[in-house]
Design an enzyme around this catalytic site. Structure first.
Site, PDB file in Angstrom:
ATOM      1  CD  GLU A  97      -2.574  -1.043   2.726  1.00 30.82           C
ATOM      2  OE1 GLU A  97      -3.367  -1.940   2.884  1.00 30.82           O
ATOM      3  OE2 GLU A  97      -2.333  -0.205   3.433  1.00 30.82           O
ATOM      4  CB  CYS A 110       2.163   7.085   3.726  1.00 35.88           C
ATOM      5  SG  CYS A 110       2.286   6.120   5.007  1.00 35.88           S
ATOM      6  CB  CYS A 117       5.240  -5.549   9.443  1.00 33.12           C
ATOM      7  SG  CYS A 117       6.397  -4.638  10.826  1.00 33.12           S
ATOM      8  CB  CYS A 121       2.617  -2.679  16.764  1.00 33.77           C
ATOM      9  SG  CYS A 121       4.420  -2.636  16.630  1.00 33.77           S
ATOM     10  CB  CYS A 124       0.191  -2.295  13.499  1.00 35.46           C
ATOM     11  SG  CYS A 124       0.653  -1.850  11.806  1.00 35.46           S
ATOM     12  CB  SER A 220       6.673   3.702  16.689  1.00 39.47           C
ATOM     13  OG  SER A 220       6.149   4.016  15.351  1.00 39.47           O
ATOM     14  CG  HIS A 292      -6.609   5.612  11.029  1.00 47.57           C
ATOM     15  ND1 HIS A 292      -6.767   5.527   9.654  1.00 47.57           N
ATOM     16  CD2 HIS A 292      -5.829   6.644  11.421  1.00 47.57           C
ATOM     17  CE1 HIS A 292      -6.440   6.723   9.131  1.00 47.57           C
ATOM     18  NE2 HIS A 292      -5.870   7.656  10.359  1.00 47.57           N
ATOM     19  CB  CYS A 335      -0.295   1.116   9.126  1.00 52.70           C
ATOM     20  SG  CYS A 335       1.277   0.086   8.764  1.00 52.70           S
TER      21      CYS A 335
HETATM   22  N1  SAH Z   1       7.335   0.395  11.426  1.00 55.69           N
HETATM   23  C1  SAH Z   1       7.625   1.584  11.306  1.00 55.69           C
HETATM   24  C2  SAH Z   1       6.931   2.401  10.287  1.00 55.69           C
HETATM   25  C3  SAH Z   1       5.322   1.825   9.813  1.00 55.69           C
HETATM   26  S1  SAH Z   1       4.030   2.314  11.009  1.00 55.69           S
HETATM   27  C4  SAH Z   1       7.108   2.095  12.765  1.00 55.69           C
HETATM   28  O1  SAH Z   1       6.373   1.198  13.450  1.00 55.69           O
HETATM   29  O2  SAH Z   1       7.399   3.294  13.004  1.00 55.69           O
HETATM   30  C5  SAH Z   1       3.979   4.148  10.945  1.00 55.69           C
HETATM   31  C6  SAH Z   1       3.257   4.775  12.187  1.00 55.69           C
HETATM   32  O3  SAH Z   1       1.810   4.092  12.005  1.00 55.69           O
HETATM   33  C7  SAH Z   1       3.657   3.884  13.366  1.00 55.69           C
HETATM   34  O4  SAH Z   1       3.879   4.882  14.234  1.00 55.69           O
HETATM   35  C8  SAH Z   1       2.652   3.025  13.704  1.00 55.69           C
HETATM   36  O5  SAH Z   1       2.755   2.702  15.026  1.00 55.69           O
HETATM   37  C9  SAH Z   1       1.385   3.756  13.384  1.00 55.69           C
HETATM   38  N2  SAH Z   1       0.123   3.084  13.246  1.00 55.69           N
HETATM   39  C10 SAH Z   1      -0.024   1.577  12.984  1.00 55.69           C
HETATM   40  N3  SAH Z   1      -1.107   1.201  12.979  1.00 55.69           N
HETATM   41  C11 SAH Z   1      -2.004   2.372  13.250  1.00 55.69           C
HETATM   42  C12 SAH Z   1      -3.263   2.631  13.225  1.00 55.69           C
HETATM   43  N4  SAH Z   1      -4.314   1.828  13.391  1.00 55.69           N
HETATM   44  N5  SAH Z   1      -3.843   3.845  13.760  1.00 55.69           N
HETATM   45  C13 SAH Z   1      -2.807   4.783  14.016  1.00 55.69           C
HETATM   46  N6  SAH Z   1      -1.595   4.797  13.822  1.00 55.69           N
HETATM   47  C14 SAH Z   1      -0.916   3.479  13.521  1.00 55.69           C
END
Ligand code: SAH
Length: 360
Positions: A97, A110, A117, A121, A124, A220, A292, A335
């Site tokens: 994406e 983005c 991944c 997390c 995510c 993060s 989100h 994401c």
């Molecule tokens: N792996 C890297 C980059 C990709 S995610 C990282 O974790 O920083 C980019 C950002 O989007 C991260 O801060 C992640 O925690 C956030 N993110 C992931 N899922 C999300 C969601 N459902 N709502 C808001 N932010 C989210």
């Protein structure tokens, strides 16, 4: 016959060298190499056949020696707020994406650095689909290239590595992709307009810090204590807060803390003060991200009022803070959400302690 060389997988200097050799071997003038180089990234050509400044026979021989691959546009969605989300197919059938977010005179793209991944997390969507593979350099940079090639092109001014994947667990490809994004003879995006976002992969942060360009780093954080961060981000066992913050301190440019606001989980006044203390320790700027929903079903977003209150507490403690605008919620632009919708979930895999990946 030699295997065809993918010109998009090379830094501009290497691509120019390969093209210069190619034309020299054929007794052609050296300027031809620069002509082709311009059509890789600056004003990209959809194929060699489209490089109309070259004689037709030369385009054919170029195509026999080199490759100029495209990402396949599988889906394009537009949000009512102008955000656009792209699902791109890769040559092996994987999908990634890319999200374009307009804001005043800027357009932030983005981009993804991995298919899936390994980090898992808890909130995510990408984490839930599991790790598939690293993207190649060209697959990362081509997400920006495609914006110039598609109908109704998107004029990208900023790039953030905040799509699918952990960029610093794919450093080799990301390293070269950063060169392509930034180089004036390639995509020409200023280093200060390119942000690498990471959970805190320490060797990657060191490698990024060594680059002479002023690329930005976002960390993060998402929780101000190891106990809570471990629950939300399994990587915290390997990269605890103290290490991440030490890495931020050693980074010679100002870093950003990203903090996803999870209702009833990490959004109390005490969390705000603790987070402010950590940010002060490394002069970080705090970016609060509204969740989100739909990444992990059990989490709910903190209300806008409570996010504002949280931000005031941080500012009151003397730390700069911003609340990120939530964009594209009507098209599931967080994401990994589009891919999960279209392709369903995969068997999750986890990163082991060395950052490699194995099937659970
Ligand atoms: N792996 C890297 C980059 C990709 S995610 C990282 O974790 O920083 C980019 C950002 O989007 C991260 O801060 C992640 O925690 C956030 N993110 C992931 N899922 C999300 C969601 N459902 N709502 C808001 N932010 C989210």
């Amino acid at each position: 016959m030699p295997q065809s060389l993918n010109l998009l997988d090379l830094t501009p200097a290497d691509a120019l060298a390969a093209l210069t050799r190619f034309f020299a071997e054929r007794g052609e003038p050296a300027y031809r190499a620069r002509q082709v180089l311009r059509r890789l990234w600056q004003t990209p050509a959809a194929s060699f056949a489209e490089i109309s400044e070259l004689p037709a026979a030369m385009r054919t021989t170029l195509g026999e020696r080199f490759a100029l691959p495209r990402l396949e546009l599988l889906a394009r969605q537009r949000s009512t707020d102008g955000t656009q989300k792209f699902l791109f197919g890769l040559p092996d059938g994987q999908a990634i994406e890319t999200v374009a977010i307009p804001d005043d005179d800027r357009v932030t793209l983005c981009i993804s650095s991995q298919a899936g991944c390994a980090l898992q997390c808890a909130f995510c969507a990408t984490g839930r689909m599991g790790f598939v593979r690293n993207l190649a350099t060209w697959e990362i940079a081509a997400q920006v290239r495609e914006m110039r090639l598609i109908d109704d092109p998107v004029r990208v001014t900023n790039v953030v590595f905040m799509g699918m994947g952990e960029p610093l667990m794919n450093w080799k490809a990301v390293d070269a992709a950063l060169t392509i994004l930034n180089a004036p003879e390639a995509l020409g995006i200023g280093a200060r307009h390119i942000t690498v976002s990471t959970v805190g992969v320490l060797p990657g942060i060191v490698a990024l810090a060594k680059r002479p360009e002023q690329f930005r780093l976002a960390l993060s954080i998402h929780a101000p204590s190891d106990a809570l961060r471990r629950e939300l981000m399994p990587i915290n066992t390997k990269s605890p807060l103290a290490d991440v913050i030490a890495a931020a301190r050693s980074f010679d440019r100002r870093v950003t803390f990203e903090y996803v606001m999870l209702g009833g989980v990490n959004d109390t006044g005490a969390h705000a003060l603790e987070l402010a203390r950590l940010a002060k320790g490394c002069r970080a700027f705090v970016n609060l991200i509204p969740l989100h929903e739909g990444g992990g079903a059990e989490f709910r977003a903190t209300s806008p009022r409570d996010i504002a209150r949280f931000a005031r507490a941080i500012r009151g403690a003397g730390v700069e803070v911003a609340i990120r605008k939530s964009r594209g919620t009507d098209i599931a632009a967080a994401c990994g959400q589009l891919r999960v919708e279209r392709l369903g979930r995969r068997t999750p895999r986890r990163a082991d302690e060395h950052g490699h990946v194995h099937v659970v």
